[in-house]
Design an enzyme around this catalytic site. Structure first.
Site, PDB file in Angstrom:
ATOM      1  N   GLU A  92     -13.179  28.180  26.089  1.00 50.12           N
ATOM      2  CA  GLU A  92     -14.130  28.352  27.183  1.00 50.12           C
ATOM      3  C   GLU A  92     -15.026  27.128  27.184  1.00 50.12           C
ATOM      4  O   GLU A  92     -15.428  26.644  26.128  1.00 50.12           O
ATOM      5  CB  GLU A  92     -14.998  29.602  27.004  1.00 50.12           C
ATOM      6  N   TYR A 104     -10.539  17.974  28.162  1.00 51.44           N
ATOM      7  CA  TYR A 104      -9.533  19.022  27.998  1.00 51.44           C
ATOM      8  C   TYR A 104      -8.401  18.865  29.014  1.00 51.44           C
ATOM      9  O   TYR A 104      -7.227  19.046  28.676  1.00 51.44           O
ATOM     10  CB  TYR A 104     -10.172  20.404  28.098  1.00 51.44           C
TER      11      TYR A 104
END
Length: 136
Positions: A92, A104
């Site tokens: 998250e 990411y």
């Protein structure tokens, strides 16, 4: 890297949500499902849950950002996850953390979900989280 060093770097990286305490790092590292990837300038923590690994946190000393430390830590994170039997990773990230989200995505993570008002922000503001996944 010691829990004290981890808490110090974490405090340099996060104010909202609050940084984790030394005791929280001690408690996490005592679990046989949690592992650490560390360099002098930062660390990542992962937790294995069956065939999945969760990135609990990634923190790099602000003075050493944009030098490939986070990428190296994430590669170590994935290598260790695979060695521990994980086939999928998830994390998250705060929706407003564009630098982390870009990292990411560069590493092959894609958005798989959205958590409304997941993090507590400053002055009572709630920040949404992106849930990102990657097949290892």
């Amino acid at each position: 890297m010691t829990p004290q060093q981890m808490a110090q770097i974490h405090a340099q990286c996060f104010s909202q949500p609050r940084p984790w305490s030394v005791q929280e790092f001690i408690d996490l590292l005592e679990s046989n499902t949690v592992y650490q990837c560390a360099r002098e300038q930062g660390f990542a923590l992962g937790r294995i849950a069956g065939p999945e690994v969760e990135l609990l946190t990634l923190a790099v000393d602000p003075e050493h950002r944009r030098q490939g430390v986070a990428q190296a830590l994430m590669k170590d994170f994935e290598t260790q996850a695979k060695a521990r039997g994980a086939s999928d990773a998830f994390l998250e990230v705060a929706q407003d953390n564009t630098a982390a989200t870009a990292l990411y995505q560069q590493l092959g993570f894609t958005q798989a979900g959205y958590r409304k008002d997941y993090y507590a922000g400053p002055k009572g503001i709630r920040i949404c989280a992106l849930v990102m996944t990657k097949t290892l």
